[in-house]
Design a protein around this motif. Sequence first.
Motif, PDB file in Angstrom:
ATOM      1  N   ILE A   1     -60.006 -13.193  45.290  1.00 40.14           N
ATOM      2  CA  ILE A   1     -59.032 -12.077  45.697  1.00 40.14           C
ATOM      3  C   ILE A   1     -58.978 -11.526  46.996  1.00 40.14           C
ATOM      4  O   ILE A   1     -59.828 -11.353  47.562  1.00 40.14           O
ATOM      5  CB  ILE A   1     -59.222 -10.900  44.653  1.00 40.14           C
ATOM      6  CG1 ILE A   1     -59.087 -11.294  43.313  1.00 40.14           C
ATOM      7  CG2 ILE A   1     -58.419  -9.856  44.827  1.00 40.14           C
ATOM      8  CD1 ILE A   1     -59.439 -10.190  42.215  1.00 40.14           C
TER       9      ILE A   1
ATOM     10  N   HIS B   1     -55.801  -7.728  48.949  1.00 33.28           N
ATOM     11  CA  HIS B   1     -55.476  -6.968  48.026  1.00 33.28           C
ATOM     12  C   HIS B   1     -56.643  -5.474  47.891  1.00 33.28           C
ATOM     13  O   HIS B   1     -57.750  -6.012  48.292  1.00 33.28           O
ATOM     14  CB  HIS B   1     -55.602  -7.699  46.626  1.00 33.28           C
ATOM     15  CG  HIS B   1     -55.134  -7.190  45.515  1.00 33.28           C
ATOM     16  ND1 HIS B   1     -56.080  -6.254  44.475  1.00 33.28           N
ATOM     17  CD2 HIS B   1     -53.987  -6.997  44.804  1.00 33.28           C
ATOM     18  CE1 HIS B   1     -55.465  -5.724  43.410  1.00 33.28           C
ATOM     19  NE2 HIS B   1     -54.235  -6.335  43.518  1.00 33.28           N
ATOM     20  N   PRO B   2     -56.121  -4.610  47.386  1.00 37.37           N
ATOM     21  CA  PRO B   2     -57.197  -3.364  47.343  1.00 37.37           C
ATOM     22  C   PRO B   2     -58.519  -3.860  46.574  1.00 37.37           C
ATOM     23  O   PRO B   2     -59.401  -3.114  46.609  1.00 37.37           O
ATOM     24  CB  PRO B   2     -56.289  -2.313  46.396  1.00 37.37           C
ATOM     25  CG  PRO B   2     -54.846  -2.752  46.696  1.00 37.37           C
ATOM     26  CD  PRO B   2     -54.812  -4.081  46.734  1.00 37.37           C
ATOM     27  N   ASP B   3     -58.472  -4.885  45.538  1.00 36.23           N
ATOM     28  CA  ASP B   3     -59.704  -5.397  45.012  1.00 36.23           C
ATOM     29  C   ASP B   3     -60.356  -6.288  45.595  1.00 36.23           C
ATOM     30  O   ASP B   3     -61.615  -6.782  45.014  1.00 36.23           O
ATOM     31  CB  ASP B   3     -59.210  -6.021  43.456  1.00 36.23           C
ATOM     32  CG  ASP B   3     -58.651  -4.828  42.556  1.00 36.23           C
ATOM     33  OD1 ASP B   3     -59.022  -3.775  42.919  1.00 36.23           O
ATOM     34  OD2 ASP B   3     -57.744  -5.265  41.599  1.00 36.23           O
ATOM     35  N   GLU B   4     -59.905  -6.710  46.556  1.00 38.87           N
ATOM     36  CA  GLU B   4     -60.720  -7.440  47.881  1.00 38.87           C
ATOM     37  C   GLU B   4     -62.056  -7.026  47.773  1.00 38.87           C
ATOM     38  O   GLU B   4     -62.288  -5.836  48.225  1.00 38.87           O
ATOM     39  CB  GLU B   4     -60.077  -7.790  49.038  1.00 38.87           C
ATOM     40  CG  GLU B   4     -60.699  -8.770  49.880  1.00 38.87           C
ATOM     41  CD  GLU B   4     -60.069  -8.979  51.164  1.00 38.87           C
ATOM     42  OE1 GLU B   4     -60.692  -9.647  52.106  1.00 38.87           O
ATOM     43  OE2 GLU B   4     -58.789  -8.570  51.396  1.00 38.87           O
ATOM     44  N   TYR B   5     -63.190  -7.869  47.698  1.00 35.27           N
ATOM     45  CA  TYR B   5     -64.806  -7.452  47.949  1.00 35.27           C
ATOM     46  C   TYR B   5     -65.521  -8.656  48.837  1.00 35.27           C
ATOM     47  O   TYR B   5     -65.213  -9.797  48.336  1.00 35.27           O
ATOM     48  CB  TYR B   5     -65.265  -7.245  46.743  1.00 35.27           C
ATOM     49  CG  TYR B   5     -66.807  -6.911  46.963  1.00 35.27           C
ATOM     50  CD1 TYR B   5     -67.325  -5.708  47.544  1.00 35.27           C
ATOM     51  CD2 TYR B   5     -67.592  -7.888  46.881  1.00 35.27           C
ATOM     52  CE1 TYR B   5     -68.626  -5.494  47.710  1.00 35.27           C
ATOM     53  CE2 TYR B   5     -68.969  -7.855  46.938  1.00 35.27           C
ATOM     54  CZ  TYR B   5     -69.458  -6.455  47.262  1.00 35.27           C
ATOM     55  OH  TYR B   5     -70.647  -6.363  47.564  1.00 35.27           O
TER      56      TYR B   5
END
Length: 124
Positions: A87, A90-94
């Motif tokens: 991912i 996107h805000p969920d990128e880690y």
Amino acid sequence: VSQLYKEMQAIGNHRNVSVSITMLHEAPAAQMTPWLVDIVQKSVREHRENGDVDSMMLLNSGAGHDAMILSQVMPTAMLFVRCRGGISHHPDEYVSLNDIYTVSSTLLSVIQSKDLANAAIKEV
């Protein structure tokens, strides 16, 4: 794009709304500089030998990156860092701290590389 436009037209016709597309920006794919890509790959391989990097993948990116513009005026290559679950943007990128450290130290190795200095001298 033409297939997408046809489907948009069909949906618009079904719903009695008009559909139009206006191209605001179009840029050709950018070719990375082969000798610079080689230097980046060499640095990644060296970090793999040290156990810092567990995998390396050469990939083509279809995304619009700054490299599309920069490659027109300077040698260009890209170094990507893996994101959990793939991912990205996107805000969920880690990205793990270990991977940030690894890609940062790899980039530093590229910048400090004698190969890069020698190639830069040849470019001038």
